[in-house]
Design an enzyme around this catalytic site. Structure first.
Site, PDB file in Angstrom:
ATOM      1  N   THR A  50       0.839  -1.200   0.000  1.00  0.00           N
ATOM      2  CA  THR A  50       0.000   0.000   0.000  1.00  0.00           C
ATOM      3  C   THR A  50       0.875   1.251   0.000  1.00  0.00           C
ATOM      4  OG1 THR A  50      -1.667  -1.262   1.195  1.00  0.00           O
ATOM      5  CG2 THR A  50      -1.962   1.110   1.135  1.00  0.00           C
ATOM      6  N   LYS A  79       7.003  10.860  21.298  1.00  0.00           N
ATOM      7  CA  LYS A  79       7.025  11.879  22.363  1.00  0.00           C
ATOM      8  C   LYS A  79       5.639  12.110  22.930  1.00  0.00           C
ATOM      9  CE  LYS A  79      10.782  14.514  20.206  1.00  0.00           C
ATOM     10  NZ  LYS A  79      11.117  15.790  19.547  1.00  0.00           N
ATOM     11  N   ARG A 100      -2.471   5.108   7.503  1.00  0.00           N
ATOM     12  CA  ARG A 100      -2.820   3.777   8.038  1.00  0.00           C
ATOM     13  C   ARG A 100      -2.599   3.788   9.543  1.00  0.00           C
ATOM     14  NH1 ARG A 100      -0.765  -1.934   5.669  1.00  0.00           N
ATOM     15  NH2 ARG A 100      -2.421  -1.395   4.224  1.00  0.00           N
ATOM     16  N   HIS A 128     -10.409  -0.895   4.318  1.00  0.00           N
ATOM     17  CA  HIS A 128      -9.220  -0.654   3.484  1.00  0.00           C
ATOM     18  C   HIS A 128      -9.756  -0.345   2.080  1.00  0.00           C
ATOM     19  CE1 HIS A 128      -5.318  -0.735   1.837  1.00  0.00           C
ATOM     20  NE2 HIS A 128      -4.862  -1.887   2.289  1.00  0.00           N
TER      21      HIS A 128
HETATM   22  C1  NCD Z   1      -3.739  -6.083   3.847  1.00  0.00           C
HETATM   23  C2  NCD Z   1      -3.929  -5.102   4.980  1.00  0.00           C
HETATM   24  O1  NCD Z   1      -2.997  -4.398   5.384  1.00  0.00           O
HETATM   25  O2  NCD Z   1      -5.063  -5.010   5.410  1.00  0.00           O
HETATM   26  N1  NCD Z   1      -2.613  -5.872   3.088  1.00  0.00           N
HETATM   27  C3  NCD Z   1      -2.584  -4.918   2.108  1.00  0.00           C
HETATM   28  O3  NCD Z   1      -2.805  -3.749   2.346  1.00  0.00           O
HETATM   29  N2  NCD Z   1      -2.320  -5.303   0.859  1.00  0.00           N
HETATM   30  C4  NCD Z   1      -3.945  -7.487   4.251  1.00  0.00           C
HETATM   31  C5  NCD Z   1      -3.182  -8.065   5.416  1.00  0.00           C
HETATM   32  O4  NCD Z   1      -2.455  -7.390   6.122  1.00  0.00           O
HETATM   33  O5  NCD Z   1      -3.344  -9.255   5.609  1.00  0.00           O
END
Ligand code: NCD
Length: 330
Positions: A50, A79, A100, A128
């Site tokens: 990502t 911090k 994220r 996501h």
């Molecule tokens: C996924 C996530 O981070 O949710 N990966 C991703 O972004 N391609 C899936 C996972 O972590 O299993």
């Protein structure tokens, strides 16, 4: 923030633009429409695909990136800085942020104070959304649906096969950790929202089943949902097998993880029994749920899926920055 924010016509625009981006990359490597624009990627959880695909997407459109490893020692989080302060600070330097974070709903909260666009790159076990967009793009591409698809009279998307033009009902199997897997939460809701004719089959151990709130959302769009624990039964006549990792980091007790890990493994034997036209997707990373010997099966589409992520994110960045002219490449 969520796939629930997209409209069918917005989805068509995005998928078509992603297709144009694929051609742009193939023919010219990219263009300069986002020159002098900066993207901030802020990750409080591990990411390879990502983060890198957003960064590559930005750079292919002429922009640059700043990365913040939220968990790293250089982050002010160490911090005691709040997430919203970190984002408001970064916004002084960048034009948009990809975030994220492990807390479900946290990205949505940041948006309340953000002055510039924020894209959700995964919030805990929540959503996501950009993964779901690239998953849908890959499904259309791999199964040969026309990306010039139209909105139907009922406002949903019609999938037209390039060959026979008939409206088809897709059968999509989601396998593995459906409780914690945010990618399948987003993909189920996106299917519902898109209006595409689909049957969603959820195949998981009882303790990892699809959350009721996701099922309720999907049901509100009258999409048929079926629950399975047996992988072979779930795969009968399937068009897509979407495999997910058991999300070890989301379990409160390691014994609970140990009890369900390895429940499903897609190996050569499974593929022998699977429909000949069924594609296998996985958001990756995989642990042991797909045997690496499956990789050379033409139905294994997960690496192509990953590559598509860059085209879809190029399209999204161009749209969010207003660098698209009526859906056409500028
Ligand atoms: C996924 C996530 O981070 O949710 N990966 C991703 O972004 N391609 C899936 C996972 O972590 O299993």
């Amino acid at each position: 923030m969520s796939v629930t924010q997209i409209t069918p016509s917005g989805l068509i625009l995005l998928l078509q633009l992603a297709e144009q981006m694929k051609i742009l990359v193939r023919d010219r490597g990219g263009d300069n429409r986002l020159a002098h624009h900066i993207l901030g990627t802020v990750f409080f959880e591990a990411s390879t695909r990502t983060a890198c695909s957003f960064q590559a997407a930005m750079q292919r459109l002429g922009g640059t990136t700043i990365h913040v490893d939220g968990e790293g020692n250089s982050s002010a989080n160490k911090k005691g800085e709040s997430l919203s302060d970190t984002i408001q600070c970064l916004e002084c330097y960048v034009d948009l942020t990809v975030l994220r974070h492990p807390v479900t709903g946290s990205v949505g909260q940041v948006v309340q104070v953000a002055a510039k666009p924020v894209i959700n790159a995964g919030d805990g076990t929540g959503e996501h959304p950009t993964q779901a967009l690239l998953d849908l793009y890959t499904i259309c591409n791999e199964l040969g649906y026309d990306l010039g698809m139209n909105e139907s009279k009922t406002g949903g998307l019609e999938l037209n096969s390039k060959n026979d033009k008939e409206q088809k009902t897709l059968i999509v199997v989601m396998l593995g950790d459906l409780k914690h897997g945010r990618t399948v939460h987003s993909l189920s809701k996106l299917f519902a929202r898109s209006g595409i004719k689909v049957i969603l089959r959820y195949c998981a151990p009882p303790s990892l089943s699809m959350p009721q709130c996701v099922q309720d959302y999907v049901a509100s769009y009258n999409v048929e949902q079926q629950c399975f624990t047996d992988m072979d039964a779930a795969m009968v006549d399937a068009d897509v097998l979407y495999v997910t990792r058991v999300q070890k980091e989301r379990f409160a007790k390691v014994e609970d993880y140990e009890a369900v890990k390895g429940t499903y493994v897609v190996n050569l034997e499974v593929m022998k029994k699977a429909p000949t036209g069924m594609i296998v997707l996985h958001p990756l990373p995989r642990v042991d749920e797909i045997d690496t010997r499956v990789d050379s099966d033409p139905r294994a589409a997960y690496f192509r899926q990953m590559e598509n992520g860059m085209f879809v994110r190029m399209a999204l960045l161009a749209l969010v920055m207003g660098k698209v002219d009526g859906g056409a490449i500028m």
